[in-house]
Design an enzyme around this catalytic site. Sequence first.
Site, PDB file in Angstrom:
ATOM      1  N   PHE A  78       0.820  -1.212   0.000  1.00  0.00           N
ATOM      2  CA  PHE A  78       0.000   0.000   0.000  1.00  0.00           C
ATOM      3  C   PHE A  78       0.852   1.259   0.000  1.00  0.00           C
ATOM      4  CE2 PHE A  78      -3.192  -2.974   1.848  1.00  0.00           C
ATOM      5  CZ  PHE A  78      -4.160  -2.793   0.885  1.00  0.00           C
ATOM      6  N   GLY A  79       1.886   1.299   0.862  1.00  0.00           N
ATOM      7  CA  GLY A  79       2.706   2.499   0.977  1.00  0.00           C
ATOM      8  C   GLY A  79       3.558   2.732  -0.260  1.00  0.00           C
TER       9      GLY A  79
ATOM     10  N   VAL B  90      15.505  -7.717  -1.501  1.00  0.00           N
ATOM     11  CA  VAL B  90      16.539  -6.811  -1.009  1.00  0.00           C
ATOM     12  C   VAL B  90      17.217  -7.435   0.204  1.00  0.00           C
ATOM     13  CG1 VAL B  90      16.929  -4.586   0.105  1.00  0.00           C
ATOM     14  CG2 VAL B  90      15.503  -4.749  -1.941  1.00  0.00           C
TER      15      VAL B  90
ATOM     16  N   GLU C  88     -11.820 -12.103  11.289  1.00  0.00           N
ATOM     17  CA  GLU C  88     -12.449 -12.280   9.981  1.00  0.00           C
ATOM     18  C   GLU C  88     -12.307 -13.717   9.488  1.00  0.00           C
ATOM     19  OE1 GLU C  88     -12.588  -7.753   8.364  1.00  0.00           O
ATOM     20  OE2 GLU C  88     -10.825  -8.874   7.729  1.00  0.00           O
TER      21      GLU C  88
ATOM     22  N   ASP D 133       4.002  -0.069   7.687  1.00  0.00           N
ATOM     23  CA  ASP D 133       4.185  -1.015   8.802  1.00  0.00           C
ATOM     24  C   ASP D 133       5.613  -1.076   9.318  1.00  0.00           C
ATOM     25  OD1 ASP D 133       1.571  -1.642   8.398  1.00  0.00           O
ATOM     26  OD2 ASP D 133       1.872  -3.771   7.986  1.00  0.00           O
TER      27      ASP D 133
ATOM     28  N   ALA E 134      -3.278  -0.368   6.398  1.00  0.00           N
ATOM     29  CA  ALA E 134      -3.105   0.271   5.095  1.00  0.00           C
ATOM     30  C   ALA E 134      -3.084   1.797   5.165  1.00  0.00           C
ATOM     31  CB  ALA E 134      -4.213  -0.198   4.148  1.00  0.00           C
ATOM     32  N   GLN E 135      -3.987   2.380   5.952  1.00  0.00           N
ATOM     33  CA  GLN E 135      -4.163   3.831   5.910  1.00  0.00           C
ATOM     34  C   GLN E 135      -2.898   4.636   6.231  1.00  0.00           C
ATOM     35  OE1 GLN E 135      -6.150   6.210   4.777  1.00  0.00           O
ATOM     36  NE2 GLN E 135      -7.261   4.587   3.749  1.00  0.00           N
TER      37      GLN E 135
END
Lengths: 428, 428
Positions: free
Chosen positions: B19-20, B84, B175, B305, B322-323
């Site tokens: 996400f980032g 990496v 979930e 994260d 994610a946000q």
Amino acid sequence: MMNIPTSNRPRVVIIGGGFGGLALAKKLKNKNFQVVLLDKHNYHTFQPLLYQVATGGLESGSIAYPIRKVVQDYDQIYFRMANVERIDTENKKVVSDIGTIFYDYVVIATGSKTNFFGNENITKNSMAMKTIPESLDIRSLVLENFEEALQTTDDKEQKALMNFVIVGAGPTGVELAGALAEMKRHVLPKDYPDLDFNKMEINVIQGANKVLDAMSEKSSKKAQEFLEKLGVKVYLGEIVTDYKDKVVYTKSGKEFTAETVIWTAGVMGAAVDGFDATVIQRGNRIKVNEFNQVEGFTDIFAIGDVATMMTEKTPMGHPMMAQPAIQQGELLASNLVRLRDGQSLKSFVYNDKGSMATIGRNKAVVDLPKFQFSGFFAWFVWMFVHLMSLIGFRNKLVVFWNWMYNYLMFDRQARLIIRPFKNKRDER
Amino acid sequence: MMNIPTSNRPRVVIIGGGFGGLALAKKLKNKNFQVVLLDKHNYHTFQPLLYQVATGGLESGSIAYPIRKVVQDYDQIYFRMANVERIDTENKKVVSDIGTIFYDYVVIATGSKTNFFGNENITKNSMAMKTIPESLDIRSLVLENFEEALQTTDDKEQKALMNFVIVGAGPTGVELAGALAEMKRHVLPKDYPDLDFNKMEINVIQGANKVLDAMSEKSSKKAQEFLEKLGVKVYLGEIVTDYKDKVVYTKSGKEFTAETVIWTAGVMGAAVDGFDATVIQRGNRIKVNEFNQVEGFTDIFAIGDVATMMTEKTPMGHPMMAQPAIQQGELLASNLVRLRDGQSLKSFVYNDKGSMATIGRNKAVVDLPKFQFSGFFAWFVWMFVHLMSLIGFRNKLVVFWNWMYNYLMFDRQARLIIRPFKNKRDER
């Protein structure tokens, strides 16, 4: 012993949940048999579309269907995931990796497997495309090749990474070659703008003197024309003799340096053990009579690719494709009822509905018994027939939607390396 | 050396296409940088829906998106599949398995990985669910357990095969437990009519004293209520200490005999090597300042994260979801421009949009900054937000259609054992 309840109904054991086995199981619904269906997978594979999984056009789940869902509401049907090792014909039992089971009737519907004609290098180094995991491996390998091609500065190595050799130009080879050619045209150059796609080659090597050997002269010519229009190089009458150290060798002395060889040049019956050598015919297929009874038995049957029913019209048996398997499975269901009830059996007569192959967008060939056609309409017919043949409403809709998307957007969105393949190959 | 052309633009190397990393790459489009994006996969994973892949509700391709497709039409962006190994801060280069590359700026966006807290048995015997292959392994294992349960006559063994222990009751654990409970209700009994589903257990073991520890008291209570209504057993304040020979042990002395343990009890930053120990904080996260600069550097950044920005409001860093990653990625893009142009940087301020979790059909909980709600409307909001967050029109539509189908038909059609897992586990 398999853990299956006893029943006072006669037990039919079906080995294989492909087109033939499933057609039979469906027709045996509520016919007062106990049915035991065995398959090594828990899903039915719609093999005609494997090449689209391999080329990122469809996700694997769209062409697989849970076998348990097919038979969910049937009375006295038992599905088991099992690898059948042999049939003990004397004691009337099927021997598998999860135990043995007695049968009253057993039906071998194990289909076919890739035939590498005993060549060890080819078996080890080339890719087959008969199952979903194999298609996913091809998908990973193709994409890994391009990722690697970006990193090499050696021109020869780069060309080998971008050279795809398909051995065999039956429907599978032709359809796969066409799909790769369309990826070369529409998808890959956008993903890899740094690569020179003039270096990408798709070579189809065919032993016979025409592509789609089983189809009409007209369709075969047209298919070759379509392939060549898409930039595929077609070699006819060439026999591949070896593939080692990244080089494909042919009988006539040609050599192709390629990282990827996909072998669609041969299939053989996936016959099970337990029979005399005389029962196993050319191509490892099991000899059956006109009722699909295995030679020498009244309670053992074989249908589809694994069976060869040699009649006047079909001296080599029926073609190894879905239609004969389905039709034999359906007839056998009613013959099993007749056999149980002491009635005389009905002979199988193959209803040839024709055959077809697609090469690319708006490009397909169709042979009907009376006439042939090709081009956009053939392509449309091909799509319609395949869509309607998929099991399940969800799969139909998901495939339809993906095809619409791929067609309109010139895209193949499942180009995902979910499980890298190259390291795995190096280890084997 | 990675095979990437030199450029007169400053080079930004982004490690990670989550996400980032993707948010940053998108915002750097046409900003006069050369961007090199590295990821070990060739696709972006929409992690919030991994649990639906694991439980057969979605195919893996529906929540994966080819990274190359995201950046296709960007100028001077180079994607490479690479692992990496470390950052050589002295010589300003990133060292990977496909070679090294110099950077002007480097951004560590490697996300998080499962934290087994050093317990070897748990690491070896339990299942993690952070990647698509891991989710597919869980899917295979769950279904293989039921196939095997059919074959055993040992009651204890059968119960172990039908016992699913989920360690951790964060959003992932909750979930997943809910989805398994719905499979138990609607899907599995139809597939396995011979099994007694009273034997199937879903046990959630949570270290904290509430489920969804990071959410409001109200949502947490409601979520637990939903889980229990679905038949899930929830254990609070229990610490799992070991898992061996199919038995889960807890600190308070509880034991669970289960073939399947899914470990969602901890994540840690996937920090890369090359930094002093002081830079690596609690949870293996990299200490950054308010501009996401890694402590002691002006040209090295960490986002999402893997980064921990300790402010007065967030003494432990931002939540690992994610946000914050997306918001930090977006701000960093403009900060990189400012840095290059000699302007002063803007501090990051987290805009908490709230959080949510779904437990089952019509059952979800939503925490907004000002108020909380749950039930059908929360469930609808959850679906809408997740659908809109998926990348790509095709994925949105395919997921939407699958959800409609699953909801209306009470079905999960991707219950396919494409690659059996059990033998693989036995080998490790």
